[in-house]
Motif scaffolding. Structure first.
Motif, mmCIF file in Angstrom:
data_model
loop_
_atom_site.group_PDB
_atom_site.id
_atom_site.type_symbol
_atom_site.label_atom_id
_atom_site.label_comp_id
_atom_site.label_asym_id
_atom_site.label_seq_id
_atom_site.Cartn_x
_atom_site.Cartn_y
_atom_site.Cartn_z
ATOM 1 N N THR A 1 0.856 -1.192 0.000
ATOM 2 C CA THR A 1 0.000 0.000 0.000
ATOM 3 C C THR A 1 0.889 1.236 0.000
ATOM 4 N N GLY A 2 1.346 1.597 -1.197
ATOM 5 C CA GLY A 2 2.150 2.804 -1.305
ATOM 6 C C GLY A 2 3.631 2.538 -1.403
ATOM 7 N N SER A 3 4.372 3.629 -1.491
ATOM 8 C CA SER A 3 5.832 3.506 -1.528
ATOM 9 C C SER A 3 6.336 3.376 -0.105
ATOM 10 N N SER A 4 7.509 2.778 0.052
ATOM 11 C CA SER A 4 8.049 2.626 1.397
ATOM 12 C C SER A 4 8.177 4.012 2.029
ATOM 13 N N ARG A 5 8.091 4.054 3.345
ATOM 14 C CA ARG A 5 8.110 5.349 4.022
ATOM 15 C C ARG A 5 8.518 5.192 5.467
ATOM 16 N N THR A 6 8.877 6.323 6.072
ATOM 17 C CA THR A 6 9.157 6.341 7.504
ATOM 18 C C THR A 6 8.798 7.708 8.055
ATOM 19 N N ALA A 7 8.414 7.747 9.322
ATOM 20 C CA ALA A 7 8.184 9.034 9.986
ATOM 21 C C ALA A 7 9.048 9.119 11.237
ATOM 22 N N ASP A 8 10.094 8.291 11.275
ATOM 23 C CA ASP A 8 10.914 8.223 12.488
ATOM 24 C C ASP A 8 11.705 9.489 12.769
ATOM 25 N N ILE A 9 12.060 10.239 11.709
ATOM 26 C CA ILE A 9 12.904 11.410 11.927
ATOM 27 C C ILE A 9 12.033 12.626 12.197
ATOM 28 N N GLY A 10 11.988 13.021 13.451
ATOM 29 C CA GLY A 10 11.187 14.169 13.857
ATOM 30 C C GLY A 10 9.719 14.046 13.477
ATOM 31 N N GLN A 11 9.225 12.830 13.357
ATOM 32 C CA GLN A 11 7.827 12.573 12.999
ATOM 33 C C GLN A 11 7.427 13.213 11.674
ATOM 34 N N GLU A 12 8.406 13.393 10.787
ATOM 35 C CA GLU A 12 8.109 13.925 9.450
ATOM 36 C C GLU A 12 7.955 12.749 8.503
ATOM 37 N N LEU A 13 6.877 12.717 7.770
ATOM 38 C CA LEU A 13 6.667 11.605 6.860
ATOM 39 C C LEU A 13 7.575 11.755 5.640
ATOM 40 N N ILE A 14 8.429 10.767 5.437
ATOM 41 C CA ILE A 14 9.320 10.784 4.276
ATOM 42 C C ILE A 14 9.004 9.560 3.432
ATOM 43 N N LEU A 15 8.742 9.809 2.149
ATOM 44 C CA LEU A 15 8.443 8.708 1.243
ATOM 45 C C LEU A 15 9.737 8.152 0.692
ATOM 46 N N GLY A 16 9.869 6.833 0.786
ATOM 47 C CA GLY A 16 11.087 6.189 0.288
ATOM 48 C C GLY A 16 12.017 5.865 1.432
ATOM 49 N N ALA A 17 11.917 4.658 1.970
ATOM 50 C CA ALA A 17 12.835 4.234 3.034
ATOM 51 C C ALA A 17 13.694 3.106 2.462
ATOM 52 N N HIS A 18 13.481 1.866 2.912
ATOM 53 C CA HIS A 18 14.318 0.773 2.419
ATOM 54 C C HIS A 18 13.721 0.070 1.219
ATOM 55 N N GLY A 19 12.416 0.089 1.102
ATOM 56 C CA GLY A 19 11.761 -0.528 -0.051
ATOM 57 C C GLY A 19 11.711 0.456 -1.206
ATOM 58 N N PRO A 20 10.966 0.119 -2.251
ATOM 59 C CA PRO A 20 10.891 1.015 -3.408
ATOM 60 C C PRO A 20 10.440 2.426 -3.009
ATOM 61 N N VAL A 21 11.055 3.391 -3.664
ATOM 62 C CA VAL A 21 10.756 4.793 -3.391
ATOM 63 C C VAL A 21 9.584 5.266 -4.253
ATOM 64 N N GLU A 22 9.502 4.690 -5.455
ATOM 65 C CA GLU A 22 8.418 5.033 -6.385
ATOM 66 C C GLU A 22 7.652 3.771 -6.733
ATOM 67 N N VAL A 23 6.335 3.852 -6.637
ATOM 68 C CA VAL A 23 5.520 2.705 -7.052
ATOM 69 C C VAL A 23 4.572 3.173 -8.149
ATOM 70 N N HIS A 24 4.627 2.488 -9.299
ATOM 71 C CA HIS A 24 3.729 2.811 -10.408
ATOM 72 C C HIS A 24 2.764 1.670 -10.624
ATOM 73 N N VAL A 25 1.522 1.999 -10.862
ATOM 74 C CA VAL A 25 0.544 0.967 -11.207
ATOM 75 C C VAL A 25 0.094 1.230 -12.640
ATOM 76 N N ILE A 26 0.263 0.239 -13.502
ATOM 77 C CA ILE A 26 -0.245 0.375 -14.871
ATOM 78 C C ILE A 26 -1.559 -0.381 -14.917
ATOM 79 N N MET A 27 -2.634 0.370 -15.016
ATOM 80 C CA MET A 27 -3.993 -0.185 -14.939
ATOM 81 C C MET A 27 -4.466 -0.508 -16.368
ATOM 82 N N VAL A 28 -4.596 -1.786 -16.633
ATOM 83 C CA VAL A 28 -4.978 -2.197 -17.981
ATOM 84 C C VAL A 28 -6.484 -2.512 -18.034
ATOM 85 N N GLY A 29 -7.202 -1.838 -18.925
ATOM 86 C CA GLY A 29 -8.625 -2.143 -19.090
ATOM 87 C C GLY A 29 -9.515 -1.453 -18.070
#
Lengths: 255, 467, 213
Positions: free
Chosen positions: C185-213
């Protein structure tokens, strides 16, 4: 958790349980309760043998001592038809804990269950019990007020709408917000002295929001919270004060 | 982890003066609570309360059948290719992990955040056996680097500021100083990627085990949970025996109420269901998966009136709403778990004599119970634990005596009246200089004046017509 | 006595708790009132993906999907990928080799993009469900910084509960055959640093969904 449907208190005389804090520190609040009830034509009596509900002992883990004081309460209120108290925490103790406190003493358990069934907190008695929200009260000048939701009443007795309903009908009373109005003021009974530093920190946060609110008066339903908050407000040399719901309603009834 | 909970009062006195920490904690918990309310009650108050009830019942049904479900889980896990081990206590659990490492010749472990592993002191036990352990959850890694302890069940460094983390990275790794959190995370990603790729053992906890299918479930956001349980050849999970749920449906409810209650997310980024080691036709995944079912005091709790605390899903919602926790942070509680859940679990898991102040570290406001996705009656448990503390004689003589005296003065109207008179007179003499233990009051607030006439007196006069 | 016997013995010796909890009658869905019509499910799914920072790309058919994948590959000369029949785009193979892009083993730490299909998609949460198996590596959706997931509209289910309804319908043995199922559900993320939500932690930073049909 929905509360059980309770026997209607309409047309029944009220035995007032004033609570130990109101008795010795804020007796005016007790008088305010009487004035409001008598204004509504309710017959009020005051069992002189009452002392305390036993909460300080119960909340500190001293069940035997709590029982001994609770027995005094039950003796004093023997024969009462309806018990009204200006304290959500005391009402919650009687309703929620008295029956189980006496689970091992069947004779007292009967009395405890009876007391639990007929005990009402002041605002819920008026609104839920009697179906009254408009007392015909009027303040002599416009005042902005906000509510602090005392914890035990809020969470154990689901008190929230009643005080607001009553105050919304008081002419010249303008209701506004208090940030974190449902966050504990830090009293917690003997917690306030046993864990004084934590209690002080919680109070500091509460006082900050009271100061920041546009309300001139903060209204609450529990004199213990009031004692905590006013103690902090005077220490900070604030001009704001916390008042009991009964007091502002009684004020509004003065001619 | 060594328990310092008996020092709560002293630790909290210091903690409340740490304005920086308090500010960080208030910010983090406030955010999380706001998000929890929005997501749990997105479909209305009644629906949200219904979900809490549903989760509460699912957990209690599982606990009712716990021995049976543990056996079912074991059977299904084993059929899935998982090696199931049992551990009565921390020593046994740690011994299992060391033995696994020895058996497979493993030298370096990468670890997913696990509160149970903190309880049992797993990292220390492995390091003494010469196994390198690297925490990979960003917050836990920072805890490890700074020799700290986690202070919240899901946000281990909620007490730390961004600036302190920057300073840590600069000092330890020579990172170019930055105040950009994204840059710091990118830095951490690069540093930890090397660790992920060089470890031979992955260690995790477990959020749930679904008994009917033998599935270990993990709930994570960063990706480290997947990396630790996919890259190394051996994956070891330490899971408390109370983490069993019966069915897929119960799991579906709980995994979603856990995340909503903890962070407000509808689902965490990675909702992972592990059915065992890689299958013969799979190209990646561990070749060995071990699940260690750990007791460590849970079966003792199971036999008491406190059994419901085993329903806890470790979401942290109670910590986020607790005004005490928000004033002191988690470390003041002196052990692994702080806040309301900590105040209950610590005496139960480590002994009442080791944590006697904790049940009193609460104003009993009830916010925790209202926030709990499995409706644990924490306030009631705190009250009952206080009774236990008193029965063990651990509350302190001054209170034992004080309450007895107070009770005496409240058992009769006469003594109550005399007590009131004495208090009024006494106040004239001592003013605001209250005696111990009451002196704590005036440290932070003024004490009100006793009224010249009690309500009793005024009523009596009123009746006589003399008021 | 083994730890197992000791633990089970203690639990069994205790008085059984919670005997008064009733069996469940009606189960609440965590996300109620999801319109299950295909059009509504797709719209809901796409709306939710935006809320978790997933980039959705709607395409009409397989050929358009392949074009989109190739567009998302910039200077890459290697990718991680599921087997093409598992992704559901058999012609992708030819497209990749035409650009001389090699599919590597799923443990290659240097690859930027991973391409997978999905087992299901969840409308309520904007999630994709990936089941490991033959030709369906974990690494392709985990190691690279970019994850491209090819989803067919017909694969969209209302919610996680619906996913398990399907698991039940197929028999849980089928579910257990896979070593690892992950709901992303989404790109990897963390809010551990000063409770700021940062997208892209250890997993993929960008997630694309190609919706066919």
């Amino acid at each position: 958790m929905s509360l059980p449907i309770r026997e209607s208190p309409i047309s029944k005389p009220v035995s007032l349980f004033v609570t130990c804090i109101v008795d010795i520190i804020y007796p005016d609040t007790g008088m305010s309760v009487v004035e409001v009830l008598e204004h509504l034509g309710i017959e009020v009596d005051f069992p002189m043998a009452q002392t305390c509900c036993g909460q300080p002992a119960f909340n500190s883990g001293y069940r035997d001592e709590a029982k001994s004081v609770a027995k005094q309460f039950l003796k004093a209120f023997e024969g009462a038809q309806i018990i009204v108290t200006p304290s959500g925490s005391c009402a919650a103790l009687i309703r929620h804990d008295y029956p189980t406190l006496f689970a091992d003493e069947p004779d007292w358990e009967v009395k405890a269950k009876r007391a639990a069934a007929i005990t009402w907190e002041f605002s819920e008695y008026l609104v839920d019990g009697l179906g009254v929200t408009d007392l015909g009260a009027r303040l002599s000048e416009k005042r902005t007020i906000a509510l602090h939701d005392a914890c035990h009443g809020l969470r154990l007795l689901k008190l929230k709408s009643q005080a607001r309903a009553l105050l919304s009908k008081v002419e010249n009373a303008e209701l506004t917000d208090l940030t974190e109005c449902d966050m504990c003021c830090g009293f917690g009974g003997l917690f306030a002295i046993k864990m004084a530093d934590v209690s002080g920190a919680m109070l500091e946060r509460k006082v900050g929001f009271i100061e920041a609110s546009s309300a001139q008066d903060i209204i609450t339903g529990d004199a213990s919270c009031l004692m905590q908050m006013n103690g902090g407000l005077t220490r900070q040399k604030s001009t704001k004060r916390v008042r009991h719901l009964a007091d502002i309603l009684a004020e509004g009834l003065k001619k | 982890m060594q328990n310092q909970s008996n020092n709560f009062i002293a630790l909290s006195e210091v903690a409340v003066q740490d304005k920086t920490m308090r500010s960080a904690v208030v910010f983090g918990t406030g955010n999380a609570s706001t998000r929890r309310l929005a997501s749990m009650y997105a479909a209305g108050e009644a629906h949200g309360e219904g979900l809490r009830q549903q989760g509460a019942e699912a957990k209690r049904r599982a606990l009712r059948k716990l021995p049976e479900l543990l056996e079912l889980a074991e059977s299904n896990l084993t059929a899935n290719g998982v090696t199931v081990l049992w551990a009565s206590d921390a020593a046994e659990a740690n011994a299992h992990v060391r033995d696994i490492a020895k058996k497979h010749g493993l030298k370096k472990a990468i670890k997913v955040k696990s509160m149970l592993s903190e309880e049992i002191g797993l990292n220390g036990a492995l390091e003494s056996a010469g196994i390198e352990v690297v925490e990979t959850d960003l917050g836990e890694w920072i805890v490890q680097l700074s020799g700290d302890h986690p202070s919240h069940v899901i946000a281990p460094i909620i007490h730390k500021t961004k600036a302190s983390i920057r300073d840590l990275f600069v000092e330890r790794f020579g990172m170019t100083p930055t105040d950009d959190a994204a840059e710091m995370v990118a830095f951490a990603r690069e540093k930890l990627r090397a660790e992920f790729l060089s470890a031979d053992m992955g260690i995790s906890g477990g959020n749930f085990i679904i008994a009917e299918s033998g599935t270990l479930c993990l709930v994570t956001n960063e990706g480290n949970g997947r990396l630790c349980t996919s890259l190394p050849d051996v994956h070891v999970a330490v899971v408390g025996i109370e983490k069993i749920v019966e069915t897929f449906e119960d799991y579906a409810t709980l995994t979603q109420t856990l995340t909503r209650s903890g962070t407000g997310q509808l689902l965490t980024v990675y909702t992972q269901m592990i059915n065992g080691p890689r299958r013969p036709n799979e190209m990646d995944g561990p070749r060995q998966v071990y699940v260690i079912l750990v007791d460590n005091g849970r079966s003792d709790i199971y036999a008491t009136e406190y059994a419901a605390v085993l329903a806890c899903v470790r979401c942290g919602a109670c910590q986020n709403v607790c005004p005490v926790y928000r004033s002191t942070g988690g470390h003041a509680y002196g052990w692994v778990y702080g806040g309301p859940i900590g105040a209950v679990l610590t005496p139960l898991l480590t002994g009442i004599e080791n944590a006697s102040p904790l049940p009193y570290a609460s104003s009993l406001c009830g916010a925790c119970k209202a926030a709990c996705p499995v409706d644990i009656d924490l306030p009631k448990m705190l009250l009952d634990l206080r009774r236990d503390v008193v029965e063990h004689g651990k509350n302190g003589r001054i209170w034992d005596v004080g309450i007895k005296v107070w009770a005496l003065g409240n058992r009769s109207q006469t003594l109550f009246k005399l007590g009131g008179i004495a208090a009024r007179l006494g106040q004239k003499v001592i003013g605001q200089r209250l005696p111990e233990p009451l002196a704590g009051w005036t440290k932070y607030r003024d004490f009100p004046e006793f009224a010249p006439k009690s309500f009793h007196q005024r009523w009596a006069e009123r009746k006589k017509g003399t008021s | 006595m083994s730890a197992r016997d000791k633990i089970l013995g203690k639990l069994r010796a205790a008085q059984t708790p919670f005997t008064d909890v009733p069996p469940i009658e009606t189960r609440l869905r965590v996300t109620p009132d999801i319109d299950p019509s295909p059009v509504a499910l797709k719209a809901r799914f796409l709306k939710q993906t935006a809320l978790v920072a997933v980039k959705p790309w709607e395409v009409a058919d397989d050929d358009a999907a392949v074009v989109k994948v190739m567009e998302l590959l910039a200077e890459d000369d290697t990718v991680m990928a599921w087997d093409f029949d598992q992704i559901g785009l058999p012609t992708l193979e030819a497209a990749l080799s035409a650009r001389k892009i090699r599919v590597t083993h799923p443990d290659d730490g240097e690859v930027r993009v991973g391409i997978t299909g999905v087992d299901a998609a969840l409308a309520a949460t904007g999630s994709v469900v990936l089941t490991s198996g033959a030709g369906r590596s974990r690494g392709a959706s985990l190691l690279p910084t970019v994850h491209i997931a090819v989803v067919r509209a017909a694969q969209i289910l209302p919610d996680l509960e619906a996913y398990f309804e399907r698991v039940r319908a197929h028999g849980s043995d089928h579910f257990r055959q896979s070593s690892n199922i992950v709901v992303i559900t989404g790109s990897s993320r963390t809010a551990d640093i000063g409770q700021e939500l940062i997208l892209g932690a250890h997993g993929p930073v960008e997630v694309h969904v190609i919706m066919v049909g």
